[in-house]
Design a protein around this motif. Structure first.
Motif, PDB file in Angstrom:
ATOM      1  N   VAL A  38      -3.452   3.526  -2.385  1.00  0.00           N
ATOM      2  CA  VAL A  38      -2.617   3.606  -1.186  1.00  0.00           C
ATOM      3  C   VAL A  38      -1.528   2.552  -1.308  1.00  0.00           C
ATOM      4  N   ARG A  39      -0.321   2.889  -0.885  1.00  0.00           N
ATOM      5  CA  ARG A  39       0.739   1.882  -0.869  1.00  0.00           C
ATOM      6  C   ARG A  39       0.387   0.800   0.144  1.00  0.00           C
ATOM      7  N   LEU A  40       0.761  -0.418  -0.162  1.00  0.00           N
ATOM      8  CA  LEU A  40       0.413  -1.548   0.689  1.00  0.00           C
ATOM      9  C   LEU A  40       1.045  -1.424   2.074  1.00  0.00           C
ATOM     10  N   GLU A  41       2.268  -0.960   2.136  1.00  0.00           N
ATOM     11  CA  GLU A  41       2.946  -0.802   3.429  1.00  0.00           C
ATOM     12  C   GLU A  41       2.211   0.206   4.307  1.00  0.00           C
ATOM     13  N   THR A  42       1.748   1.296   3.720  1.00  0.00           N
ATOM     14  CA  THR A  42       1.007   2.311   4.466  1.00  0.00           C
ATOM     15  C   THR A  42      -0.316   1.749   4.983  1.00  0.00           C
ATOM     16  N   HIS A  46      -1.192   1.384   9.038  1.00  0.00           N
ATOM     17  CA  HIS A  46      -2.355   2.007   9.676  1.00  0.00           C
ATOM     18  C   HIS A  46      -3.315   0.978  10.243  1.00  0.00           C
ATOM     19  N   PHE A  47      -3.453  -0.148   9.566  1.00  0.00           N
ATOM     20  CA  PHE A  47      -4.339  -1.192  10.072  1.00  0.00           C
ATOM     21  C   PHE A  47      -3.851  -1.710  11.420  1.00  0.00           C
ATOM     22  N   PHE A  48      -2.565  -2.028  11.517  1.00  0.00           N
ATOM     23  CA  PHE A  48      -2.050  -2.575  12.771  1.00  0.00           C
ATOM     24  C   PHE A  48      -1.873  -1.504  13.839  1.00  0.00           C
ATOM     25  N   LYS A  49      -1.633  -0.273  13.436  1.00  0.00           N
ATOM     26  CA  LYS A  49      -1.425   0.800  14.412  1.00  0.00           C
ATOM     27  C   LYS A  49      -2.744   1.239  15.048  1.00  0.00           C
ATOM     28  N   GLU A  50      -3.764   1.422  14.248  1.00  0.00           N
ATOM     29  CA  GLU A  50      -5.000   2.036  14.736  1.00  0.00           C
ATOM     30  C   GLU A  50      -6.094   1.052  15.121  1.00  0.00           C
ATOM     31  N   ILE A 115     -12.346   4.259 -10.309  1.00  0.00           N
ATOM     32  CA  ILE A 115     -10.906   4.496 -10.362  1.00  0.00           C
ATOM     33  C   ILE A 115     -10.375   4.600  -8.937  1.00  0.00           C
ATOM     34  N   GLY A 116      -9.252   3.968  -8.682  1.00  0.00           N
ATOM     35  CA  GLY A 116      -8.632   4.040  -7.359  1.00  0.00           C
ATOM     36  C   GLY A 116      -9.212   3.081  -6.350  1.00  0.00           C
ATOM     37  N   SER A 117      -9.801   1.990  -6.819  1.00  0.00           N
ATOM     38  CA  SER A 117     -10.375   1.029  -5.877  1.00  0.00           C
ATOM     39  C   SER A 117      -9.565  -0.260  -5.823  1.00  0.00           C
ATOM     40  N   GLY A 118      -8.277  -0.179  -6.101  1.00  0.00           N
ATOM     41  CA  GLY A 118      -7.424  -1.370  -6.134  1.00  0.00           C
ATOM     42  C   GLY A 118      -7.341  -2.089  -4.808  1.00  0.00           C
ATOM     43  N   SER A 119      -7.259  -1.336  -3.712  1.00  0.00           N
ATOM     44  CA  SER A 119      -7.156  -1.991  -2.399  1.00  0.00           C
ATOM     45  C   SER A 119      -8.455  -2.705  -2.038  1.00  0.00           C
ATOM     46  N   LEU A 120      -9.586  -2.098  -2.335  1.00  0.00           N
ATOM     47  CA  LEU A 120     -10.877  -2.736  -2.065  1.00  0.00           C
ATOM     48  C   LEU A 120     -11.053  -3.987  -2.927  1.00  0.00           C
ATOM     49  N   ILE A 121     -10.657  -3.894  -4.179  1.00  0.00           N
ATOM     50  CA  ILE A 121     -10.727  -5.057  -5.064  1.00  0.00           C
ATOM     51  C   ILE A 121      -9.853  -6.181  -4.529  1.00  0.00           C
ATOM     52  N   GLY A 122      -8.664  -5.846  -4.036  1.00  0.00           N
ATOM     53  CA  GLY A 122      -7.766  -6.857  -3.473  1.00  0.00           C
ATOM     54  C   GLY A 122      -8.376  -7.577  -2.285  1.00  0.00           C
ATOM     55  N   PHE A 123      -8.986  -6.826  -1.361  1.00  0.00           N
ATOM     56  CA  PHE A 123      -9.615  -7.453  -0.201  1.00  0.00           C
ATOM     57  C   PHE A 123     -10.781  -8.343  -0.614  1.00  0.00           C
ATOM     58  N   ILE A 124     -11.586  -7.882  -1.548  1.00  0.00           N
ATOM     59  CA  ILE A 124     -12.727  -8.684  -1.984  1.00  0.00           C
ATOM     60  C   ILE A 124     -12.255  -9.939  -2.722  1.00  0.00           C
ATOM     61  N   ILE A 125     -11.182  -9.836  -3.501  1.00  0.00           N
ATOM     62  CA  ILE A 125     -10.645 -11.003  -4.197  1.00  0.00           C
ATOM     63  C   ILE A 125     -10.208 -12.072  -3.202  1.00  0.00           C
ATOM     64  N   ILE A 126      -9.563 -11.657  -2.112  1.00  0.00           N
ATOM     65  CA  ILE A 126      -9.116 -12.627  -1.109  1.00  0.00           C
ATOM     66  C   ILE A 126     -10.315 -13.381  -0.526  1.00  0.00           C
TER      67      ILE A 126
END
Length: 143
Positions: A38-42, A46-50, A115-126
């Motif tokens: 998912v693009r980071l902007e998207t 969605h996080f702030f909207k919903e 495959i496709g778990s880049g966003s989850l990896i990013g959150f866990i890294i933080i």
């Protein structure tokens, strides 16, 4: 016992977390964490909207705000030069190292197998970097 001065500790923590988040965002957008699902902007939109200030968030935000105000009032009464005491015990070391090892193991597993778990990896890294920083700061950079 490790004694940390509040101002130096909090300043270091905030600066490290901001740097960690910025570097994780750069790594995510550069496809270093794996294929971007998912693009980071998207994702942020969605996080702030919903999920911002809905009823479930308010259940957690209101008690945290009340407890923060109470803690601030108590700290003001105690004085400005109070110190934070963190125990230097085996339990602290074991707990911190266990959490760090679990988080980085999850990151490695997701990176190598999903495959496709880049966003989850990013959150866990933080979050893993936050735990690692607090452990290293207490062990090495205390006064």
């Amino acid at each position: 016992m490790y004694v940390l001065k509040r101002k130096k500790y909090y300043t270091s923590t905030i600066l490290f977390n901001i740097l960690s988040i910025i570097l994780t965002i750069i790594a995510y957008n550069s496809d270093i964490l794996g294929w971007k699902d998912v693009r980071l902007e998207t994702m942020l939109f969605h996080f702030f909207k919903e999920s911002f200030l809905n009823s479930i968030d308010l259940i957690f935000i209101i008690p945290v705000a009340i407890l923060s105000v109470i803690a601030l009032i108590q700290k003001i009464k105690e004085g400005k030069d109070t110190e934070i005491v963190i125990p230097s015990s085996k339990v602290f070391h074991i707990f911190s190292l266990t959490v760090v090892m679990i988080l980085y193991s999850i990151i490695t597993y997701l990176y190598l197998t999903k495959i496709g778990s880049g966003s989850l990896i990013g959150f866990i890294i933080i979050f893993a970097n936050m735990v690692m920083f607090n452990y290293i700061y207490v062990i090495r950079f205390h006064e």
